[in-house]
Design a protein around this motif. Structure first.
Motif, short mmCIF file in Angstrom:
data_model
loop_
_atom_site.label_atom_id
_atom_site.label_comp_id
_atom_site.label_asym_id
_atom_site.label_seq_id
_atom_site.Cartn_x
_atom_site.Cartn_y
_atom_site.Cartn_z
N GLY A 113 0.75 -1.13 -0.07
CA GLY A 113 -0.04 -0.11 0.02
C GLY A 113 0.88 1.22 -0.02
O GLY A 113 2.01 1.22 -0.35
N THR A 114 0.08 2.34 0.29
CA THR A 114 0.71 3.73 0.26
C THR A 114 0.29 4.33 1.70
O THR A 114 -0.94 4.00 1.91
CB THR A 114 0.18 4.54 -0.89
OG1 THR A 114 0.79 4.05 -2.17
CG2 THR A 114 0.62 6.11 -0.74
N ILE A 115 1.08 4.96 2.50
CA ILE A 115 0.59 5.52 3.64
C ILE A 115 0.93 7.20 3.44
O ILE A 115 1.96 7.42 3.04
CB ILE A 115 1.40 5.00 5.05
CG1 ILE A 115 1.30 3.45 4.88
CG2 ILE A 115 0.68 5.69 6.25
CD1 ILE A 115 2.13 2.97 6.08
N PHE A 116 -0.09 8.00 3.85
CA PHE A 116 0.19 9.40 3.56
C PHE A 116 -0.36 10.26 5.16
O PHE A 116 -1.33 9.75 5.68
CB PHE A 116 -0.84 9.94 2.38
CG PHE A 116 -1.94 9.76 2.53
CD1 PHE A 116 -2.65 8.56 2.00
CD2 PHE A 116 -3.02 10.66 3.34
CE1 PHE A 116 -4.18 8.36 2.17
CE2 PHE A 116 -4.44 10.45 3.23
CZ PHE A 116 -4.94 9.49 2.66
N SER A 117 0.31 11.36 5.29
CA SER A 117 0.16 12.09 6.27
C SER A 117 0.11 13.67 5.85
O SER A 117 0.93 13.95 4.91
CB SER A 117 1.19 12.09 7.38
OG SER A 117 1.41 13.15 8.29
#
Ligand SMILES: O=P(O)(O)OC[C@H]1O[C@](O)(COP(=O)(O)O)[C@@H](O)[C@@H]1O
Ligand SMILES: [Mg+2]
Ligand SMILES: [Mg+2]
Length: 328
Positions: A113-117
């Motif tokens: 996946g991709t994690i974003f903040s």
């Protein structure tokens, strides 16, 4: 529009950034589905700032997000795959991303996946990210698996979309219900047991002792080696995830990165009624001292995470503490 944001009342700049992220996510899901047909996405590339070997898909995903965010409200772009924070242009937002989480699973067809903040941009690139994680205005992840899903919080619950592969649109699903409290699953890379600190060893030993041990019941273990997949399971089914610091060289503060892995996952988990700590203290109250800083990470069902803190603070009674005493 590829992402249905109706009713969420997001500021237009933030809504635009979410659309751009979702467009890249849908493209990555298609690319991953063709892994091996067109090219080998797990092929080795360079080494990133954190010293991890990069795979082709790590590098491609990073480039895709960076390109897609140019011309958006994102002024500062921080990525696991970039040594330094990049300035994309003028804007009001700062975005940190783990473009491809779970890279060891690319070649084995397991969810990644991709994690974003997202933070409001501060006066400098560093000040935009080296601040308490509680100041995030958005956090979430996309999971590329049997289904492609997007999960995000804007500080008011945890929203969920599933990609319709026929239309390329992320369709809104019901928000996540509070993380189930009644669960028996834990996730940890048990091959590192001999390196763990004493409280983590004691906690896991008591789980594994099952009905015959101090907990008096059996537990079940899972380890996917993909933070997004573990998070998705815990949101649905409850349980706890642990990646503690350990005695291996370089792992004193665990493996996972504060800015673009732990902070956004902690935001999602707290918004779903769970808890996320470094073993004892909430991640959302902490500010990292550098962009690629690591932190021990424990998250999931609140009473379980609280019990783990007791293994540090009051080990004599931690195993026998009744669940009612651990409720929020
Ligand atoms: O291989 P280990 O030590 O069990 O670590 C697994 C962890 O590493 C990660 O893959 C790190 O993320 P990256 O793939 O982005 O480097 C997490 O998703 C996962 O929880
Ligand atoms: Mg990662
Ligand atoms: Mg990564």
């Amino acid at each position: 529009m590829s992402l249905d944001l109706d009713g969420l009342a997001l500021a237009p700049e933030l809504a635009d950034v979410m659309q751009r992220l979702s467009i890249v996510g849908a493209r990555l899901q298609r690319l991953i589905a063709r892994n091996g047909i067109d090219q080998d996405l797990a092929a080795a590339r360079g080494t990133n700032a954190g010293g991890d070997g990069q795979k082709a898909l790590d590098v491609m995903a990073d480039a895709a997000y960076m390109e897609a965010l140019k011309g958006s409200a994102v002024a500062f772009y921080a990525s696991e795959e970039e040594d330094e924070i990049l300035t994309l242009g003028p804007g009001t937002l700062a975005l940190a991303v783990d473009p491809l989480d779970g890279s060891s699973n690319i070649d084995v067809n397991v969810s990644i996946g991709t994690i974003f903040s997202i933070f409001p941009a501060a006066a400098t690139p560093e000040a935009s990210f080296l601040r308490p994680a509680r100041e995030q205005i958005a956090g979430g992840y996309m999971i590329f698996g049997p289904q492609c899903a997007l999960v995000a919080t804007f500080g008011d619950g945890v929203h969920h979309w599933i990609l319709d592969p026929d239309t390329g649109r992320f369709e809104r699903q019901p928000d996540f219900a509070p993380i189930p409290k009644d669960t028996s699953e834990f996730a940890i890379n048990a091959s590192n047991k001999r390196h763990w600190p004493a409280p983590i060893r004691a906690y896991v030993d008591d789980l594994i002792a099952g009905e015959e041990g101090p907990r008096g019941r059996n537990f079940n273990m899972r380890w996917i080696a993909s933070l997004v997949a573990e998070t998705h399971r815990i949101l649905r089914r409850g349980g706890v995830f642990l990646y503690p610091g350990d005695s291996r060289k370089g792992y004193e503060r665990g493996r996972l990165r504060h800015v673009y892995e732990c902070a956004p996952i902690a935001f999602v988990i707290e918004q779903a009624g769970g808890r996320a700590t470094d073993g004892v203290h909430p991640i959302l109250d902490q500010a990292p001292d550098s962009l690629h800083a690591r932190t021990p990470f424990v998250f999931g069902t609140a009473p379980k995470v609280k019990r783990i803190a007791h293994y540090y603070d009051s080990p004599e009674t931690a195993a026998v503490m009744p669940d009612e005493h651990l409720m929020p």
